[in-house]
Write a protein that holds these residues in place. Structure first.
Motif, PDB file in Angstrom:
ATOM      1  N   VAL A   1       1.024  -1.396   0.571  1.00  0.00           N
ATOM      2  CA  VAL A   1       0.604   0.406   0.086  1.00  0.00           C
ATOM      3  C   VAL A   1       0.890   1.067  -0.177  1.00  0.00           C
ATOM      4  CG1 VAL A   1      -1.533   1.652   1.184  1.00  0.00           C
ATOM      5  CG2 VAL A   1      -2.281  -0.907   0.901  1.00  0.00           C
ATOM      6  N   VAL A   2       2.442   0.924   0.508  1.00  0.00           N
ATOM      7  CA  VAL A   2       2.720   2.432   0.880  1.00  0.00           C
ATOM      8  C   VAL A   2       4.116   2.815  -0.340  1.00  0.00           C
ATOM      9  CG1 VAL A   2       5.000   3.065   2.089  1.00  0.00           C
ATOM     10  CG2 VAL A   2       2.627   2.049   3.531  1.00  0.00           C
ATOM     11  N   VAL A   3       3.896   1.548  -1.136  1.00  0.00           N
ATOM     12  CA  VAL A   3       4.976   1.757  -2.619  1.00  0.00           C
ATOM     13  C   VAL A   3       4.003   2.343  -3.221  1.00  0.00           C
ATOM     14  CG1 VAL A   3       5.988   0.929  -4.082  1.00  0.00           C
ATOM     15  CG2 VAL A   3       6.383   0.059  -2.128  1.00  0.00           C
TER      16      VAL A   3
ATOM     17  N   ALA B   1       3.426   6.076  -2.218  1.00  0.00           N
ATOM     18  CA  ALA B   1       4.272   6.954  -3.100  1.00  0.00           C
ATOM     19  C   ALA B   1       4.795   6.926  -4.493  1.00  0.00           C
ATOM     20  CB  ALA B   1       5.710   6.164  -2.816  1.00  0.00           C
ATOM     21  N   PHE B   2       4.077   6.025  -5.232  1.00  0.00           N
ATOM     22  CA  PHE B   2       3.812   5.773  -6.747  1.00  0.00           C
ATOM     23  C   PHE B   2       3.347   6.970  -7.276  1.00  0.00           C
ATOM     24  CE2 PHE B   2       2.860   4.546 -10.826  1.00  0.00           C
ATOM     25  CZ  PHE B   2       4.007   4.717 -11.691  1.00  0.00           C
ATOM     26  N   VAL B   3       2.253   7.181  -6.782  1.00  0.00           N
ATOM     27  CA  VAL B   3       1.302   7.544  -6.778  1.00  0.00           C
ATOM     28  C   VAL B   3       1.392   9.534  -6.989  1.00  0.00           C
ATOM     29  CG1 VAL B   3      -1.467   8.833  -7.278  1.00  0.00           C
ATOM     30  CG2 VAL B   3      -0.772   6.271  -7.331  1.00  0.00           C
TER      31      VAL B   3
ATOM     32  N   LEU C   1       6.929   8.946   2.783  1.00  0.00           N
ATOM     33  CA  LEU C   1       6.701   7.014   2.043  1.00  0.00           C
ATOM     34  C   LEU C   1       7.498   6.586   1.707  1.00  0.00           C
ATOM     35  CD1 LEU C   1       2.628   8.302   0.685  1.00  0.00           C
ATOM     36  CD2 LEU C   1       3.283   7.416   3.237  1.00  0.00           C
ATOM     37  N   GLY C   2       8.866   7.116   0.790  1.00  0.00           N
ATOM     38  CA  GLY C   2       9.618   5.812   0.101  1.00  0.00           C
ATOM     39  C   GLY C   2      10.349   6.183   1.970  1.00  0.00           C
TER      40      GLY C   2
ATOM     41  N   ASP D   1       9.325   3.619 -12.172  1.00  0.00           N
ATOM     42  CA  ASP D   1       8.340   2.727 -12.612  1.00  0.00           C
ATOM     43  C   ASP D   1       8.169   1.658 -12.985  1.00  0.00           C
ATOM     44  OD1 ASP D   1       7.356   5.138 -13.596  1.00  0.00           O
ATOM     45  OD2 ASP D   1       8.305   5.857 -15.177  1.00  0.00           O
ATOM     46  N   ALA D   2       9.864   1.069 -12.940  1.00  0.00           N
ATOM     47  CA  ALA D   2      10.652  -0.752 -12.690  1.00  0.00           C
ATOM     48  C   ALA D   2       9.558  -1.333 -11.561  1.00  0.00           C
ATOM     49  CB  ALA D   2      11.580  -0.567 -13.148  1.00  0.00           C
ATOM     50  N   ILE D   3       9.499  -0.811 -10.192  1.00  0.00           N
ATOM     51  CA  ILE D   3       9.072  -1.040 -10.205  1.00  0.00           C
ATOM     52  C   ILE D   3       7.583  -1.450  -9.516  1.00  0.00           C
ATOM     53  CG2 ILE D   3       8.022   0.051  -8.001  1.00  0.00           C
ATOM     54  CD1 ILE D   3       9.473  -1.743  -5.854  1.00  0.00           C
TER      55      ILE D   3
END
Ligand code: HEM
Ligand code: HEM
Length: 201
Positions: free
Chosen positions: A34-36, A39-41, A69-70, A166-168
């Motif tokens: 959820v946290v990743v 953070a991505f958004v 968050l990161g 992006d890769a993750i």
């Protein structure tokens, strides 16, 4: 493998025959997911331009939340890796050896990205002397250890960080698709092993 042996074991250290991951492993997995994703958004696009315009990143809540968050992802990943070293054995599901190998490779890639994302972010900030700005007004203006290290000049770490971010998400997409394939087609209990509750059995 028994379907319900863990049901009777209140103590997660006592699950030699369990078909599920232990409770802390499941909590770590889903909190991290959820946290990743959040953070991505919130990934700050046009960060370099904002810095050139002299905008203070502490005034931008997307940046402050993204960085906080990161860092949380980094802390969770370090604690989780320590837990992996001590936890009861992960459930073993019988599957073709190529599938076992692919799943290992995908998990290793995810673990490395969970550590490389914060590392490249700090390199990006340090090498360009941009401040690290976190929730609660925490602010680190200079990271001289990084700014003076030769690794700082090896790459545009902001670009590397963006690429890895992006890769993750692509790899997570593959990982989630595999979990759903295991659940719907192979019906081998791989997804149920990681779910927080006994939704399916
Ligand atoms: C789970 C961890 C993380 C993920 C998935 C992630 C993802 C991303 C993505 C996708 C971008 C590019 C956004 C865009 O161009 O639209 C980005 C940029 C950025 N992130 Fe992260 N990030 C993570 C952790 C961190 C951490 C821990 C920090 C700071 C300590 C950080 C600081 C930044 C900064 C400063 C940028 C702008 C980079 C530049 O353009 O030079 N990120 N992040
Ligand atoms: C950002 C999102 C995610 C990340 C970073 C991530 C990462 C990981 C990692 C590192 C593992 C190994 C865990 C361990 O040994 O304790 C794992 C296992 C697992 N994940 Fe994820 N995951 C994410 C999202 C998802 C999603 C969305 C699903 C399902 C739809 C999922 C399903 C699973 C399953 C079923 C396992 C156990 C696999 C096995 O035992 O072979 N994950 N994940």
């Amino acid at each position: 493998m028994s379907h319900n042996c863990s049901k009777f074991h209140g103590n997660f250290m006592n699950q030699q025959h369990t078909s599920r991951y232990d409770f802390p492993s499941r909590v770590f997995h889903w909190v991290t997911a959820v946290v990743v994703t959040i953070a991505f958004v919130l990934g700050p696009g046009g960060f370099g331009r904002l810095m050139r315009e002299g905008i203070d990143p502490a005034t931008r809540s997307d940046i402050v939340w993204h960085e906080s968050l990161g860092i949380l992802v980094f802390a969770l990943t370090v604690l989780r890796l320590i837990w992996v070293a001590f936890r009861p054995a992960a459930p073993q599901v019988q599957m073709a050896s190529w599938m076992q190998l692919t799943s290992k490779l995908v998990h290793v890639a995810l673990w490395m990205l969970l550590l490389a994302l914060p590392a490249t972010a700090v390199l990006a900030l340090g090498s360009k002397a941009h401040p690290l700005t976190l929730l609660g007004g925490v602010r680190v203006d200079q990271l001289p250890l990084i700014a003076n290290a030769s690794i700082a000049k090896l790459a545009d770490w902001g670009d590397v960080h963006q690429f890895l971010g992006d890769a993750i998400m692509w790899i997570v997409g593959l990982h989630a698709a595999a979990a759903i394939y295991h659940h719907l087609i192979l019906k081998d209990g791989v997804l149920s092993a990681m779910l927080p509750y006994k939704w399916f059995r």
